[in-house]
Structures are given as structure tokens and as C-alpha cells.
Scaffold this active site. Structure first.
Site, mmCIF file in Angstrom:
data_model
loop_
_atom_site.group_PDB
_atom_site.id
_atom_site.type_symbol
_atom_site.label_atom_id
_atom_site.label_comp_id
_atom_site.label_asym_id
_atom_site.label_seq_id
_atom_site.Cartn_x
_atom_site.Cartn_y
_atom_site.Cartn_z
ATOM 1 N N HIS A 94 2.711 4.588 8.061
ATOM 2 C CA HIS A 94 1.586 4.119 8.097
ATOM 3 C C HIS A 94 1.464 2.452 8.053
ATOM 4 O O HIS A 94 0.786 1.947 8.859
ATOM 5 C CB HIS A 94 0.720 4.478 6.793
ATOM 6 N N ASP A 153 -6.682 3.454 4.339
ATOM 7 C CA ASP A 153 -6.822 4.975 4.611
ATOM 8 C C ASP A 153 -6.773 5.912 3.450
ATOM 9 O O ASP A 153 -7.760 6.565 3.387
ATOM 10 C CB ASP A 153 -5.477 5.261 5.418
#
Length: 471
Positions: free
Chosen positions: A18, A115
Site C-alpha cells: 500500500h 485507506d
């Protein structure tokens, strides 16, 4: 660039899969003059500095990750722990909330990308900052697993329910096998940090954020984006394919020399991501399948569950049989440069978003071997059934196991000029690759993305259920 530069803060989930895409996007934005404040675990910063192409505009702000009971001391990201301990990394990340608040007050960004930290939108709203949930998970997956029709029944969804897409889902060809639906059903009550269920964490972020974003372009992701915009009633933005910039290093001479021994387009490269460990029986089936192809191969795999070394886990006699044409490697490798090598003919991938992008912009053919991750599974269906740019390895419907024969079969299909399915897949891949690497595509996508971010800063937003204009 229209107007003054934006100031964006990046706060991705503490996992390399990520953090790295967030940094790739940061480079695209900084290239256009925008200022980036990147929040990153303290000891992880050194691993990423070489990928910061605009250090005068992208500033790393190191975060001290609190210790959580059950985590090894010094653990900061999911790369430092086993998969089962990932929720504790999330708990540690949640406990940075006070530090993040002070940091936001100090650096004063206009918008924060996040996120999994579902608490961030309420924090940014108090500070007069926009929140933008930028997901590495694709819109096709979010549409399938976390759309409002799914979440309204999340407590009583059955495996049979999950084998079919939710009402209104735009692409009928994307469905789950029985073993995949069983896995997904089991994860509906998966606690993912601080006592919060994973899907509630994700859904709360989707519901509370000012807007939602994904990597991709409308030509591929458009139907899912339109579906989500209708379902959540808020802007859904696409950043473009975010193709990594060419590395400023050369391929290590060891790999360059080895690959250079083989014919053009003849080598199989197999890599299943930085975190997945295969059970020993599947690890062996995969390697025996590569051997069965008769082609040269490079397999980059984690040491399987229950073993200390790769060598100890190899099938009996395997190393001797493939000597000179097959290598099994457990360390880090320059994947982007490996995939660009002219000897590469086939890439067996776990279907992570980053790996798929790297595969699609190269000429090697794609074999899809998703692990038990909703995003990887849906990505594989998109690539194999909808876009038809790769071939998925067949697995047992109920047990989800592949065999050496099914691995070999998938490789043979994409590599065989005489195979009708293979010809269609290769033609579709070539067409999509030409589109993705065309001169203006990514530039136009990122420019449009930046324009829409500007619009977001003066758009209406939901505050306590009421629409208000935020200037």
C-alpha cells in the site's frame, strides 16, 4: 497546472503493498508541482527514499509506531510480521491518531489520502481538511464485496449469496467459486485492529470520506466507478493507471546474465507477492508445474509454511532435475526490470494490483494464480473473463487447490502460438498494453484527477447528514 499547487497528505495502511503505490502516485502528483506530506513508519522510510523522485516536493514525516502486545518489538509494517498478526499492526496504526492530529495541525494539508484508518474523516472534518479514501483494492472488488447492498446484509450473507455479485453489479461474468465464497464469508466477521471488523472498517471509510479514489482509467474501471458513485452518492475519482516510473538502476548482473542465456520470450517468471506463504503441498505443486512446462523459469516465493529455508521445502530431486534452467529464490528482486527483460515470455502472478499493472504494460503473457484475497480473486476474474488478457490457473471448485498439471496447462495456453484461446489472450493483451502505454493516456488521466481534486476542495459535502458547501 491550473491554479496554485495542492498540498496533499498521504497516510497509507502500513503495508509495503500500500505504501509503495501511494508513493508512485505521489511522484505523479509532484511531477505536476503539487506538495506531498507523506506519513510513514520511522524505520520504513529508508526503504522508500530511493523511490522518492521529487524530494524537494515529497517530504517524509516519520511516524513512531506504538508497540502492541503480541507484536515483535520494532514491528512497523505487515512485512515485519506473519499474516495472522496484521490486525495488530492495524491496532498500532489506530493508536497513532493523536500524533496524526498534531501532525495535520502542523503541516496544514488541504486533503488527506487514507485507506483503512476509518477514523480519519471525522478528524479531518474537525480540522477543516478534506478526506479522500484512496484504495489499492480495485473498484470491481469494492463493488462486489462492500457496496451498500452487501453491507446492509453483511451479518447474514451466506456462501451462496457471495458466489453471485450484488444487485445492480455491472459485469455478470465476475463471480466467485465455492471455496472463494466460503473464504469471503469467513472474513465477514474478521476483526482487523482495535476490535473493528475489517468490512466495517472499510465501509465506514467509504461512508464518511468526502470522496473515494482508485487507481485505473474509465476505459477499464468505468462500469464499477459509476455503480459505486450511484451507491455511495459521492465523487469517485480515478488517478490513471499509475505506471511506475522507469527505475534509475540497472538489472542486477546476476539476473541479467542468467536471463540472457535463454531465447527471447521463453522464460517463465513466477512471483506471488511479498506476503503470501503457500502451504507446502501447493508450493511443491507449483514448482512441479513449472518443471512440467519444460521451459526455463525463475520462481520468487516466500519460504512455505513450516519450513526455515526454500531448499528444505523443494520436491525431492527437483533441484538436480531443473539445474541450469530453473531457479527458486526467496529474497527481494527487481521485478519491474525482470518483467522488461526480452527473455521473459510469461508471468505467473498472484494478481495484486501493482503486479498486474507491471504485467499489462510489458509484453510477457499473464497467468493468473490468485491467492485467497478478495481483491486478487476479483482481479483475476476481470483479467481472465472480462478483459480476456490472461489465463487463470484452474483450481478445485470446493477445495481451491491447483495441481502441477493445471499450472502447466495455463502456461502452455498463453505461450502456444497454435492455441486459439492463447491467440485471443495475446491479441487482447497487446491491444490493452498499447492503450496503457500510449503517449497521452496517463498524463491526461492524472491531469483530470488533479482537476477533480481541486473541484473537491470547493464541493458540497455531507456533515452530520446535511449537505453543506466547504470552501
Amino acid at each position: 497546472m491550473d491554479g496554485p499547487p495542492l498540498h496533499i497528505a498521504m497516510f497509507p495502511w502500513f503495508a509495503m503493498g500500500h505504501i509503495t503505490p501511494y508513493l508512485h502516485l505521489s511522484n505523479k502528483l509532484a511531477k505536476r508541482g503539487h506538495k506531498i506530506s507523506f506519513f510513514i513508519p520511522k524505520r520504513t522510510q529508508t526503504k522508500l527514499e530511493q523511490f522518492n523522485l521529487y524530494p524537494h516536493l515529497i517530504t517524509f514525516f516519520p511516524i513512531n509506531v506504538p508497540h502492541v502486545d503480541g507484536l515483535p518489538h520494532g514491528a512497523e509494517t505487515t512485512s515485519d510480521v506473519s499474516f495472522s498478526l496484521a490486525p495488530l499492526i492495524m491496532t498500532a496504526m489506530d493508536r497513532t491518531d493523536k500524533d496524526i492530529e498534531l501532525l495535520l495541525i502542523e503541516v496544514k494539508p488541504q486533503i488527506v489520502f487514507f485507506d483503512f484508518t476509518y477514523w480519519l474523516p471525522n478528524l479531518t472534518r474537525r480540522l477543516g481538511i478534506k478526506s479522500f479514501q484512496y484504495l489499492i483494492i480495485g473498484p470491481a472488488t469494492i463493488s462486489y464485496t462492500t457496496s451498500p447492498p452487501r453491507m446492509s446484509h453483511s451479518g447474514d450473507l451466506t456462501e451462496v449469496d457471495l458466489m453471485q455479485p450484488p444487485p445492480g453489479y455491472p459485469v455478470a461474468s465476475i463471480k466467485l467459486h465455492a471455496h472463494e465464497a466460503k473464504f469471503l464469508a469467513s472474513k465477514m466477521d474478521w476483526e482487523f485492529g482495535s476490535g473493528v471488523l475489517f468490512y466495517h472498517r472499510l465501509n465506514n471509510g467509504l461512508s464518511l470520506s468526502d470522496a473515494i479514489g482508485f487507481k485505473g482509467c474509465r476505459e477499464i474501471e468505468g462500469p464499477y466507478v459509476d455503480y459505486l458513485a450511484d451507491q455511495f452518492g459521492k465523487p469517485i475519482l480515478l488517478s490513471g493507471p499509475v505506471i511506475p516510473e522507469p527505475p534509475n538502476t540497472l538489472l542486477d548482473q546476476t539476473w541479467a546474465s542468467w536471463l540472457g542465456r535463454f531465447q527471447l520470450g521463453s522464460v517463465i517468471y513466477c512471483a506471488l507477492g511479498s506476503e503470501w506463504k503457500l502451504p507446502h503441498d501447493q508450493f511443491q505443486e507449483l514448482l512441479l508445474g513449472l518443471e512440467l512446462t519444460g521451459l526455463p523459469f525463475l520462481a520468487v516465493l516466500k519460504v512455505p509454511i513450516g519450513f526455515e529455508t526454500i531448499e528444505a521445502a523443494l520436491p525431492e530431486g527437483f533441484k538436480e532435475r531443473v539445474e541450469g534452467r530453473g531457479i527458486v529464490h526467496s529474497g527481494w528482486i527487481q521485478q519491474q526490470l525482470i518483467l522488461e527483460h526480452p527473455s521473459l515470455g510469461c508471468f505467473i502472478t498472484h494478481c495484486g494490483a501493482g503486479s498486474l499493472t507491471e504485467a499489462l504494460v510489458n509484453t510477457c503473457q499473464i497467468v493468473l494464480l490468485p491467492q485467497l484475497d478478495a481483491d486478487h480473486i476479483v482481479n483475476a476474474r476481470m483479467m481472465a473473463r472480462n478483459l480476456k488478457v490472461g489465463v487463470e490457473v484452474e483450481k478445485g471448485e470446493e477445495d481451491g487447490l491447483f495441481t502441477k498439471e493445471s499450472v502447466c496447462k495455463a502456461v502452455k495456453i498463453v505461450m502456444d502460438d497454435e492455441n486459439e484461446v492463447g491467440r485471443e489472450v495475446r491479441a487482447n493483451h497487446a491491444k490493452l498494453r498499447n492503450f496503457l502505454v500510449s503517449d497521452n493516456l496517463e498524463s491526461a488521466c492524472v491531469d483530470s484527477f488533479c482537476h477533480k481534486l481541486r473541484d473537491l476542495l470547493t464541493s458540497t459535502a455531507l456533515v452530520d447528514g446535511k449537505v453543506t458547501t466547504v470552501e
